[in-house]
Design a protein around this motif. Structure first.
Motif, PDB file in Angstrom:
ATOM      1  N   ARG A  11       0.786  -1.229   0.000  1.00  0.00           N
ATOM      2  CA  ARG A  11       0.000   0.000   0.000  1.00  0.00           C
ATOM      3  C   ARG A  11       0.822   1.285   0.000  1.00  0.00           C
ATOM      4  N   GLY A  12       1.806   1.356   0.882  1.00  0.00           N
ATOM      5  CA  GLY A  12       2.701   2.517   0.874  1.00  0.00           C
ATOM      6  C   GLY A  12       2.257   3.705   1.693  1.00  0.00           C
ATOM      7  N   SER A  13       1.403   3.475   2.708  1.00  0.00           N
ATOM      8  CA  SER A  13       0.968   4.635   3.501  1.00  0.00           C
ATOM      9  C   SER A  13       2.104   5.199   4.347  1.00  0.00           C
ATOM     10  N   GLU A 174       1.782   4.680  13.665  1.00  0.00           N
ATOM     11  CA  GLU A 174       2.986   4.219  12.957  1.00  0.00           C
ATOM     12  C   GLU A 174       3.584   5.345  12.123  1.00  0.00           C
TER      13      GLU A 174
HETATM   14  C1  GRF Z   1       2.566  -1.369   8.309  1.00  0.00           C
HETATM   15  O1  GRF Z   1       1.658  -1.802   9.278  1.00  0.00           O
HETATM   16  C2  GRF Z   1       3.972  -1.678   8.724  1.00  0.00           C
HETATM   17  O2  GRF Z   1       4.171  -1.581  10.100  1.00  0.00           O
HETATM   18  C3  GRF Z   1       4.119  -3.116   8.303  1.00  0.00           C
HETATM   19  O3  GRF Z   1       3.413  -3.218   7.101  1.00  0.00           O
HETATM   20  C4  GRF Z   1       2.429  -2.195   7.042  1.00  0.00           C
HETATM   21  C5  GRF Z   1       2.726  -1.388   5.824  1.00  0.00           C
HETATM   22  O4  GRF Z   1       1.732  -0.451   5.538  1.00  0.00           O
HETATM   23  N1  GRF Z   1       5.513  -3.492   8.230  1.00  0.00           N
HETATM   24  P1  GRF Z   1       1.933   0.582   4.365  1.00  0.00           P
HETATM   25  O5  GRF Z   1       2.265  -0.202   3.100  1.00  0.00           O
HETATM   26  O6  GRF Z   1       3.051   1.506   4.753  1.00  0.00           O
HETATM   27  O7  GRF Z   1       0.630   1.302   4.253  1.00  0.00           O
END
Ligand code: GRF
Length: 220
Positions: A11-13, A174
């Protein structure tokens, strides 16, 4: 400027959150590239839309894991990053390859490590009856989610939480944790020393904690 390459599989959030912090001018970072092991990762599209180099390498095009990891990290090295950020990058990296990036590669993981390395962290926290859940940023080693933990954010678990509500609520935390940790590394205030994590030159005995105002503090 402190140059960063981000690795992401999905996803890359977290990548987007870092990029937004860069764009707001609140941190002295410059994201040079987004690299992925999945050609269809939405994170690649986010990077392209932001005018950032977006590179996908397919593991199946390489004879074995080490060849892929060598190629990926060689590609990352072309952008001369000061730091590589794994943000939802879903592969364990070969020991010899990651060994060359000691103290220069971090990962964000959705649990309070050393609890729950690997997958399904939210469901495992609920199953265990934890009252507190959270996320960790750690330096990357060849051990899955096993490198020295730099910083954590904690969050209460509510009685009506399920894995999805927990994941969604934690994700916002996060993003704050990753931005704050990367910012302090970029400013030279956090590093990996011979004896572990240093914060303003002092070796830490426990991970830094993100407080409500978004500041990372030593718990010593
Ligand atoms: C996050 O929950 C990160 O902690 C884990 O994978 C997920 C990635 O989310 N390692 P995103 O791709 O950054 O939205």
């Amino acid at each position: 400027m402190f140059d960063i390459v981000v690795l992401a599989s999905g996803r890359g959030s977290n990548f987007a959150a870092l990029l937004a912090a860069q764009t707001r001018g609140e941190t002295p970072i410059r994201i040079r590239a987004l690299l992925s092991d999945k050609a269809k990762a939405p994170a690649l599209e986010l990077a392209r839309n932001a005018g950032i180099a977006a590179v996908a390498l397919a593991p199946r095009d390489y004879a074995d894991r080490i060849s892929f990891d060598q190629a990926l990290f060689a590609r990352a090295a072309e952008f001369t990053p000061n730091l590589i950020v794994l943000a939802g990058y879903m592969r364990v990296i070969d020991a010899a390859v990651i060994g060359q990036w000691r103290g220069k590669a971090i990962n964000i993981h959705p649990s309070l490590l050393p609890k729950y390395p690997g997958l399904h962290t939210h469901a495992r926290a609920l199953e265990a009856g934890d009252n507190v859940h959270g996320s960790s940023v750690h330096f990357v080693t060849a051990e899955l989610d096993g490198g020295p933990v730099i910083a954590q954010v904690e969050m209460p678990v509510c009685t009506d939480d399920n894995a999805d509500t927990l994941a969604a609520r934690l994700l916002a935390q996060e993003h704050r944790l990753l931005i704050s940790t990367v910012d302090l590394i970029a400013r030279g205030r956090i590093a990996l020393g011979a004896d572990g994590i240093t914060f303003d030159g002092r070796t830490q005995q426990a991970p830094l904690k993100l407080n409500a105002s978004g500041t990372l503090t030593s718990v010593e």
